[in-house]
Design a protein around this motif. Structure first.
Motif, PDB file in Angstrom:
ATOM      1  N   LEU A 139       0.857  -1.264   0.008  1.00 22.13           N
ATOM      2  CA  LEU A 139       0.073   0.143  -0.003  1.00 22.13           C
ATOM      3  C   LEU A 139       0.649   1.266   0.079  1.00 22.13           C
ATOM      4  CD1 LEU A 139      -2.765   1.391   0.082  1.00 22.13           C
ATOM      5  CD2 LEU A 139      -2.905   0.883   2.690  1.00 22.13           C
ATOM      6  N   LYS A 140       1.864   1.221   0.724  1.00 24.72           N
ATOM      7  CA  LYS A 140       3.036   2.582   0.905  1.00 24.72           C
ATOM      8  C   LYS A 140       3.471   2.636  -0.703  1.00 24.72           C
ATOM      9  CE  LYS A 140       3.916   2.615   5.739  1.00 24.72           C
ATOM     10  NZ  LYS A 140       5.214   2.295   6.766  1.00 24.72           N
ATOM     11  N   HIS A 141       3.953   1.384  -1.189  1.00 24.45           N
ATOM     12  CA  HIS A 141       4.541   1.462  -2.405  1.00 24.45           C
ATOM     13  C   HIS A 141       3.398   2.210  -3.586  1.00 24.45           C
ATOM     14  CE1 HIS A 141       6.791   0.375  -6.146  1.00 24.45           C
ATOM     15  NE2 HIS A 141       5.809   0.217  -6.602  1.00 24.45           N
ATOM     16  N   ILE A 142       2.197   1.928  -3.486  1.00 26.33           N
ATOM     17  CA  ILE A 142       1.073   2.204  -4.364  1.00 26.33           C
ATOM     18  C   ILE A 142       0.954   3.807  -4.222  1.00 26.33           C
ATOM     19  CG2 ILE A 142      -1.450   2.057  -5.103  1.00 26.33           C
ATOM     20  CD1 ILE A 142      -0.858  -0.891  -4.763  1.00 26.33           C
ATOM     21  N   GLN A 143       0.721   4.014  -2.947  1.00 25.87           N
ATOM     22  CA  GLN A 143       0.654   5.605  -2.492  1.00 25.87           C
ATOM     23  C   GLN A 143       1.750   6.447  -3.105  1.00 25.87           C
ATOM     24  OE1 GLN A 143       0.293   5.044   1.548  1.00 25.87           O
ATOM     25  NE2 GLN A 143      -2.110   4.855   1.602  1.00 25.87           N
ATOM     26  N   ASN A 144       3.041   5.898  -3.223  1.00 24.55           N
ATOM     27  CA  ASN A 144       4.224   6.753  -3.453  1.00 24.55           C
ATOM     28  C   ASN A 144       4.468   6.376  -4.979  1.00 24.55           C
ATOM     29  OD1 ASN A 144       4.734   7.825  -1.007  1.00 24.55           O
ATOM     30  ND2 ASN A 144       5.805   5.761  -0.413  1.00 24.55           N
ATOM     31  N   HIS A 145       4.085   5.401  -5.587  1.00 23.13           N
ATOM     32  CA  HIS A 145       4.701   5.065  -6.914  1.00 23.13           C
ATOM     33  C   HIS A 145       3.446   4.657  -8.006  1.00 23.13           C
ATOM     34  CE1 HIS A 145       8.633   5.564  -5.309  1.00 23.13           C
ATOM     35  NE2 HIS A 145       8.107   4.729  -4.311  1.00 23.13           N
ATOM     36  N   LEU A 184       0.988   1.523  -9.455  1.00 22.50           N
ATOM     37  CA  LEU A 184       1.366   0.174  -9.637  1.00 22.50           C
ATOM     38  C   LEU A 184       1.424  -0.077 -11.209  1.00 22.50           C
ATOM     39  CD1 LEU A 184       1.477  -2.678  -8.333  1.00 22.50           C
ATOM     40  CD2 LEU A 184      -1.055  -2.766  -8.753  1.00 22.50           C
ATOM     41  N   LYS A 185       2.912  -0.538 -11.343  1.00 20.55           N
ATOM     42  CA  LYS A 185       3.129  -0.954 -12.819  1.00 20.55           C
ATOM     43  C   LYS A 185       3.704  -2.549 -13.011  1.00 20.55           C
ATOM     44  CE  LYS A 185       6.181   2.436 -12.426  1.00 20.55           C
ATOM     45  NZ  LYS A 185       5.741   2.794 -11.034  1.00 20.55           N
ATOM     46  N   TYR A 239      -5.785 -10.428 -19.616  1.00 24.53           N
ATOM     47  CA  TYR A 239      -5.215  -9.052 -19.525  1.00 24.53           C
ATOM     48  C   TYR A 239      -3.752  -9.019 -18.835  1.00 24.53           C
ATOM     49  CZ  TYR A 239      -4.642  -3.905 -18.663  1.00 24.53           C
ATOM     50  OH  TYR A 239      -4.164  -2.850 -18.697  1.00 24.53           O
ATOM     51  N   ILE A 240      -3.699  -9.430 -17.857  1.00 26.48           N
ATOM     52  CA  ILE A 240      -2.380  -9.644 -17.092  1.00 26.48           C
ATOM     53  C   ILE A 240      -1.499 -10.357 -18.143  1.00 26.48           C
ATOM     54  CG2 ILE A 240      -1.056 -10.460 -15.122  1.00 26.48           C
ATOM     55  CD1 ILE A 240      -3.881 -10.219 -13.770  1.00 26.48           C
ATOM     56  N   ALA A 241      -1.827 -11.380 -18.510  1.00 31.12           N
ATOM     57  CA  ALA A 241      -0.807 -12.119 -19.486  1.00 31.12           C
ATOM     58  C   ALA A 241      -0.314 -11.383 -20.767  1.00 31.12           C
ATOM     59  CB  ALA A 241      -1.488 -13.506 -19.901  1.00 31.12           C
ATOM     60  N   GLN A 242      -1.278 -10.346 -21.431  1.00 29.01           N
ATOM     61  CA  GLN A 242      -1.020  -9.820 -22.346  1.00 29.01           C
ATOM     62  C   GLN A 242      -0.279  -8.343 -22.253  1.00 29.01           C
ATOM     63  OE1 GLN A 242      -4.552  -9.330 -25.187  1.00 29.01           O
ATOM     64  NE2 GLN A 242      -3.113  -9.508 -26.931  1.00 29.01           N
ATOM     65  N   GLU A 243      -0.872  -7.613 -21.154  1.00 28.90           N
ATOM     66  CA  GLU A 243      -0.379  -6.418 -21.107  1.00 28.90           C
ATOM     67  C   GLU A 243       0.415  -6.069 -19.886  1.00 28.90           C
ATOM     68  OE1 GLU A 243      -1.628  -4.066 -23.110  1.00 28.90           O
ATOM     69  OE2 GLU A 243      -2.918  -5.358 -24.119  1.00 28.90           O
ATOM     70  N   TRP A 244       0.792  -7.114 -19.140  1.00 36.08           N
ATOM     71  CA  TRP A 244       1.586  -7.029 -17.702  1.00 36.08           C
ATOM     72  C   TRP A 244       2.672  -7.808 -18.079  1.00 36.08           C
ATOM     73  CZ3 TRP A 244       0.791  -4.683 -12.782  1.00 36.08           C
ATOM     74  CH2 TRP A 244       0.021  -3.434 -12.763  1.00 36.08           C
ATOM     75  N   LEU A 245       2.509  -8.942 -18.184  1.00 31.81           N
ATOM     76  CA  LEU A 245       3.818 -10.243 -18.181  1.00 31.81           C
ATOM     77  C   LEU A 245       4.850  -9.540 -19.114  1.00 31.81           C
ATOM     78  CD1 LEU A 245       2.468 -13.629 -17.994  1.00 31.81           C
ATOM     79  CD2 LEU A 245       3.794 -12.262 -16.346  1.00 31.81           C
ATOM     80  N   PRO A 246       4.464  -9.025 -20.309  1.00 33.48           N
ATOM     81  CA  PRO A 246       5.749  -8.857 -21.525  1.00 33.48           C
ATOM     82  C   PRO A 246       6.572  -7.756 -20.927  1.00 33.48           C
ATOM     83  CG  PRO A 246       3.337  -9.276 -22.403  1.00 33.48           C
ATOM     84  CD  PRO A 246       3.306  -9.219 -20.993  1.00 33.48           C
ATOM     85  N   ASN A 247       5.992  -6.777 -19.851  1.00 34.99           N
ATOM     86  CA  ASN A 247       6.426  -5.605 -19.607  1.00 34.99           C
ATOM     87  C   ASN A 247       7.385  -5.471 -18.087  1.00 34.99           C
ATOM     88  OD1 ASN A 247       5.698  -3.781 -21.733  1.00 34.99           O
ATOM     89  ND2 ASN A 247       3.988  -4.203 -21.160  1.00 34.99           N
ATOM     90  N   ILE A 248       7.270  -6.866 -17.585  1.00 33.92           N
ATOM     91  CA  ILE A 248       8.113  -7.123 -16.340  1.00 33.92           C
ATOM     92  C   ILE A 248       9.383  -7.415 -16.913  1.00 33.92           C
ATOM     93  CG2 ILE A 248       8.283  -8.723 -14.317  1.00 33.92           C
ATOM     94  CD1 ILE A 248       5.279  -9.232 -14.596  1.00 33.92           C
ATOM     95  N   GLN A 258      12.339  -8.981  -2.349  1.00 37.86           N
ATOM     96  CA  GLN A 258      13.072  -8.010  -1.862  1.00 37.86           C
ATOM     97  C   GLN A 258      13.128  -6.605  -2.665  1.00 37.86           C
ATOM     98  OE1 GLN A 258      17.250  -9.206  -1.556  1.00 37.86           O
ATOM     99  NE2 GLN A 258      16.986 -10.397   0.279  1.00 37.86           N
ATOM    100  N   ASN A 259      12.672  -6.853  -3.869  1.00 34.26           N
ATOM    101  CA  ASN A 259      12.643  -5.710  -4.847  1.00 34.26           C
ATOM    102  C   ASN A 259      11.426  -5.634  -5.728  1.00 34.26           C
ATOM    103  OD1 ASN A 259      15.389  -4.360  -4.152  1.00 34.26           O
ATOM    104  ND2 ASN A 259      16.029  -6.348  -4.899  1.00 34.26           N
ATOM    105  N   GLY A 260      10.336  -6.069  -4.849  1.00 34.00           N
ATOM    106  CA  GLY A 260       9.007  -5.918  -5.673  1.00 34.00           C
ATOM    107  C   GLY A 260       7.902  -6.423  -5.023  1.00 34.00           C
TER     108      GLY A 260
END
Length: 353
Positions: free
Chosen positions: A13-19, A21-22, A47-56, A248-250
């Protein structure tokens, strides 16, 4: 009506408030047990498979039990959207004789798995790493005779009502992992846990095992490269998961059926049994709202009881309607995460834990 709700643990939640969600924020994706409940999420998965996975841009751990493991194996496929569609259609069109036994159902499950499994997933060099959770049955729960299983699991359920700490007497956790997988888990719980390599000669066994509902589907005996034993549904140990999955980083993305989190399969009907909120500190749960669910056929998400309540043709039509309606969830997720006010719509995960 807001069809979709987003809940986040304290760190997330803190991450989303500051940055916001990508895709680049996601280090792991979680898939729960639940069988036909998945039909409320099929277009969100696309949607997640097509729009998000390729951009991780980094390695992402795909973790699942039962239908969640099947979904995550589709995510890991070189063509994930096609694999999700094949899984959806294969599961949708299951057709059994009256009073079908475990052998008949198991035969159909094998055909379903063969329709979308890609054996290369076990050793792929992509950044999508598959982690399939199954359970080794111990004691009387390892027997295949239906009457022995039924009696044994009734005893396990009774003991679990008293304490979940009794379950390690009956089950061990096994995680089949594709080459290079690295689960971001701080510390394992009380279950003896085995991490074994996922290979071309055991991926079908692993996916069969993780979905082997006791009494309903035959278990898997001695899968290749894994400890000896009778393997059953991963939900026996990890139904909705109660493990400290903390990259650790995500963050952990969790497309889920409803705002409900139970540690194990035997905890489903126990209102006093909850997961540890701290284990979800890095997790973002995305799930349909109560208002959306109220608009579905019978005002509920699909479940295994639909096999008994409806004739095959009726059940298929009901599930098709749910699939069509859940397109709304994918659209809502897209609009929410791309809104400048997204953080204002995210709720603390403690609201329902």
């Amino acid at each position: 009506m807001q069809p979709l709700h987003v809940y986040a643990g304290q760190h997330a939640l803190k991450h989303i408030q500051n940055h916001g969600l990508k895709p680049a924020d996601i280090s792991a994706i979680l898939g729960a047990s639940g069988g036909p409940k998945w039909f409320v999420l099929t277009h969100l998965d696309r949607y997640i498979a097509q729009e998000w996975l390729p951009n991780i841009p980094h390695q992402v751990e795909l973790i699942g039990s039962s239908i969640g493991a099947w979904r995550m194996s589709a995510y890991a496929n070189p063509n994930p959207v096609d694999a999700i569609a094949k899984l959806e259609q294969g599961y949708l069109h299951q057709d059994y004789s009256d009073n079908a036994d475990a052998r008949e159902i198991t035969h159909h499950i094998h055909a379903l798995l063969d329709s979308f499994i890609d054996e290369s997933l076990s050793h792929n060099q992509s950044s999508r790493k598959l982690n399939i959770v199954a359970a080794i049955s111990r004691g009387m729960t390892k027997h295949e005779q239906t009457h022995i299983q039924a009696a044994a699991f009734a005893g396990v359920a009774l003991a679990n009502m008293i304490s979940r700490k009794t379950l390690p007497l009956w089950f061990e956790r096994v995680i089949f992992q594709s080459t290079g997988a690295q689960l971001p888990i701080e510390k394992w719980d009380q279950f003896k846990t085995h991490q074994v390599p996922l290979r071309a000669d055991n991926i079908r066994q692993a996916l069969h095992a993780t979905g082997s509902i006791p009494v309903v589907i035959e278990g898997v005996k001695n899968p290749a490269h894994a400890p000896i034993g009778m393997y059953r549904d991963g939900g026996m140990v990890d139904y909705h998961f109660d493990l400290p999955i903390k990259p650790q980083n995500g963050l952990v993305l969790y497309p889920h059926f409803a705002p409900l989190l139970k540690p194990g399969w035997f905890d489903k009907a126990l209102p006093w049994r909850h997961v540890n909120a701290d284990n979800y500190s890095h997790t973002v749960v995305v799930c349909p709202s109560a208002e959306f669910i109220a608009q579905l056929p019978n005002q509920k998400i699909p479940d295994r009881n639909d096999f008994k309540k409806h004739r095959t043709s009726e059940r298929i039509e009901v599930w098709k309607e749910v699939i069509e309606k859940n397109k709304m969830l994918a659209d809502a997720f897209h609009n929410m995460v791309n809104s400048p006010n997204f953080a204002d719509t995210v709720k603390p995960i403690t609201e329902f834990i």
